[in-house]
Design an enzyme around this catalytic site. Structure first.
Site, PDB file in Angstrom:
ATOM      1  N   GLY A 182     -74.327   1.099  43.843  1.00  0.00           N
ATOM      2  CA  GLY A 182     -74.813  -0.135  43.044  1.00  0.00           C
ATOM      3  C   GLY A 182     -74.033  -1.421  43.383  1.00  0.00           C
ATOM      4  O   GLY A 182     -74.345  -2.320  42.583  1.00  0.00           O
ATOM      5  N   ARG A 209     -74.663   8.746  54.498  1.00  0.00           N
ATOM      6  CA  ARG A 209     -75.264   7.357  55.055  1.00  0.00           C
ATOM      7  C   ARG A 209     -75.907   6.547  53.644  1.00  0.00           C
ATOM      8  O   ARG A 209     -75.969   7.212  52.760  1.00  0.00           O
ATOM      9  CB  ARG A 209     -76.310   7.268  56.137  1.00  0.00           C
ATOM     10  CG  ARG A 209     -75.738   8.016  57.239  1.00  0.00           C
ATOM     11  CD  ARG A 209     -76.466   7.909  58.511  1.00  0.00           C
ATOM     12  NE  ARG A 209     -75.918   8.809  59.621  1.00  0.00           N
ATOM     13  CZ  ARG A 209     -75.252   7.904  60.316  1.00  0.00           C
ATOM     14  NH1 ARG A 209     -74.809   6.872  60.433  1.00  0.00           N
ATOM     15  NH2 ARG A 209     -74.760   8.641  61.356  1.00  0.00           N
ATOM     16  N   SER A 213     -78.591   1.494  49.378  1.00  0.00           N
ATOM     17  CA  SER A 213     -77.857   0.251  49.494  1.00  0.00           C
ATOM     18  C   SER A 213     -77.822  -0.236  50.887  1.00  0.00           C
ATOM     19  O   SER A 213     -78.442   0.344  51.898  1.00  0.00           O
ATOM     20  CB  SER A 213     -76.417   0.661  49.199  1.00  0.00           C
ATOM     21  OG  SER A 213     -75.838   1.864  50.200  1.00  0.00           O
ATOM     22  N   ASP A 270     -82.967   6.878  43.364  1.00  0.00           N
ATOM     23  CA  ASP A 270     -81.722   7.514  43.269  1.00  0.00           C
ATOM     24  C   ASP A 270     -81.582   8.127  41.959  1.00  0.00           C
ATOM     25  O   ASP A 270     -80.649   7.332  41.047  1.00  0.00           O
ATOM     26  CB  ASP A 270     -80.399   6.723  43.598  1.00  0.00           C
ATOM     27  CG  ASP A 270     -79.507   7.522  43.982  1.00  0.00           C
ATOM     28  OD1 ASP A 270     -79.334   8.737  44.035  1.00  0.00           O
ATOM     29  OD2 ASP A 270     -78.310   6.790  44.606  1.00  0.00           O
TER      30      ASP A 270
END
Length: 514
Positions: A182, A209, A213, A270
């Site tokens: 984040g 990976r 983001s 997420d």
């Protein structure tokens, strides 16, 4: 998979060259005798088997044109690679057995708790290819929004660990770290690993990976060296230089996690419970005994308040304790991006600047990496509190960390230069002022619209930070893109969101303090 399909006349396999991402897909003509006799419909789940025990489950698309013949079955790239057959090889199609674990997913959709065995069945069926992406999406959303308690997260984590390989390094202490994310540009891991290995700590680091983001550690490191290491290659690198910086997906550590991440990325989800299960399952599978969790806290970070951070930390501790992991939580500043670069290659350049002690290296990235490395040293070595940071900074200043990073890259296949994007756009300040707010989420969106992480050179380069005085006419950020189209997407978004970087009028601020 223990399937015994009812055999019928085989079809000839044809590779269609169609990219369906990770979803295996088959193609049949509507007039195909097999399609008619079996009652196959578009989007049906189909069992395709070849000679021997090779079989896959795939989604079906029906074709009404002459693209394929009546006696052919077309394969998407994902299906072709998974079944691994030759052109024109005989393929038998049938209805697969019902996936019983989907009843557990439905139960979770309606808010019921799941047991260890139910999670185990779900994860087993995910890894064996029995879930379509729509099923994965249902499971992900059913477990989102705090729908998993700590006991369920522990059960899910165990099931994910059991689904793949597990490394035993035969060492009493194996360190690892993770940042919950984040925070754009927070690419401390390569620096931290270089510092720790320079201090003699063995740290076999596997990284993921990007999920939501503009870059993950594996994406960034891939612009500098080879990261898709086999398990044997990982062992060789670690035994040679004391650490590695590898992509966890290449060694089948918690493979269910990699399948879930692909759908989470598409959904831009997420969730907290799956975040914990994802992180800890990878750490346990990689052989870690001690783990540091970095939780950046900020109004536009993933974790927005200290209250939310405390709740997440408590769940991390509870699950880690049940799984026998030593864990330390570090709360860090999540109010603004770290370093200058946001995107794989741009973040790689920041990493190199810090490790090489370049004069213009971003101080915030260096200091944050030293803080994390110092805390990790204090976890496993007899060092007084606060002394770890001093030791970490010394490894950077002396060049020892840079030498270790070069050795790791050399052992992983050699170092390369990160790419440069050919297209750029600068956001110019139209007044004098002081930077009062930077929106992390919207900055990440700009970087992703520019092409990151799929385009490694794409992203955003920051020129300002909170509290900085800015003069009219100076650039505040630069968008980097590998194509004109993606640059335009990012610029359009930037022009619609003027609050990405907020300036307070400098004169008004001076009058206020006078």
């Amino acid at each position: 998979m223990n399937f015994v399909p009812e055999r019928m006349a085989p079809l000839r396999a044809r590779r269609m060259g169609i990219d369906t991402h990770h979803e295996p897909t088959l193609y049949l003509r509507a007039e195909s005798p097999v399609c008619r006799s079996e009652g196959f419909e578009s989007l049906s789940r189909i069992l395709a088997s070849s000679h021997g025990d090779k079989c896959i489950i795939a989604s079906l698309n029906i074709i009404t044109s002459d693209l394929i013949a009546d006696d052919e079955v077309g394969f998407s790239e994902a299906a072709w690679k998974r079944l691994n057959i030759e052109p024109d090889a005989p393929v038998w199609l049938s209805h697969p057995r019902p996936v019983q674990s989907l009843s557990h997913v439905r139960a979770k959709v309606y808010g019921h708790r799941l047991s260890q065995d139910q999670f185990r069945e779900i994860i087993h069926d995910i890894v064996s290819g029995q879930y379509a992406e729509v099923h994965l999406a249902a499971f992900i959303t059913a477990c989102g929004d705090d729908q998993l308690d700590d006991e369920e997260i522990t059960s899910l984590t165990r099931a994910m660990v059991e689904s793949g390989s597990r490394i035993d390094w035969k060492l009493p202490v194996v360190l690892d770290k993770h940042c919950v994310g984040g925070l754009p540009g927070n690419r401390t891991t390569p620096i931290v690993i270089s510092i720790l290995t320079a201090c003699g700590v063995t740290i076999p680091k596997t990284s993921s990976r990007a999920i939501t983001s503009p870059a993950g550690t594996a994406d960034t490191m891939e612009t500098l060296t080879h990261v898709s290491l086999s398990l044997d290659e990982m062992r060789h690198v670690v035994n040679s230089v004391g650490g590695c910086l590898a992509w966890g997906g290449s060694v089948r550590l918690s493979p269910a996690d990699d399948l879930l991440i692909q759908v989470e990325r598409a959904l831009d989800i997420d969730s907290e419970g799956q975040l914990i299960a994802s992180v800890l399952s990878k750490k346990i599978a990689a052989g870690a005994t001690h783990v540091l969790i970095d939780i950046p806290v900020g109004a536009t970070a993933k974790v927005r308040s200290q209250e939310a951070a405390d709740k997440l930390a408590a769940s991390f501790r509870a699950v880690a304790t049940q799984l026998g992991l030593e864990i330390r939580i570090l709360f860090t500043d999540g109010s603004q991006p770290v370093g200058r670069g946001i995107g794989p290659a741009l973040e790689a350049r920041d990493i190199l600047a810090v490790l090489q002690n370049q004069a213009d290296a971003p101080d915030d990235l260096r200091d944050r990496a030293a803080l994390i490395a110092g805390a990790m040293l204090e976890m496993v070595q007899d060092i007084p509190a606060g002394e770890g940071v001093r030791i970490a900074l010394e490894q950077l200043k002396s060049g020892a960390a840079w030498n270790k990073f070069m050795a790791i890259c050399a052992a992983q296949g050699g170092m390369k230069s990160p790419p440069l994007a050919p297209y750029r756009y600068a956001l110019i300040a139209h007044q004098d002022g002081i930077v009062t707010n930077i929106d992390n989420r919207k900055l990440s969106k700009v970087a992703k619209l520019a092409g990151a992480p799929a385009d490694p050179a794409a992203g955003v380069e920051m020129h300002v930070h909170l509290g900085q005085a800015v003069e009219s006419g100076t650039p505040m950020l630069t968008i980097h893109a590998e194509s004109v189209g993606e640059l335009n997407y990012a610029v359009d978004y930037l022009s619609e969101h003027h609050d990405i970087i907020c300036l307070a009028h400098e004169r008004r601020e001076k009058e206020k303090h006078a």
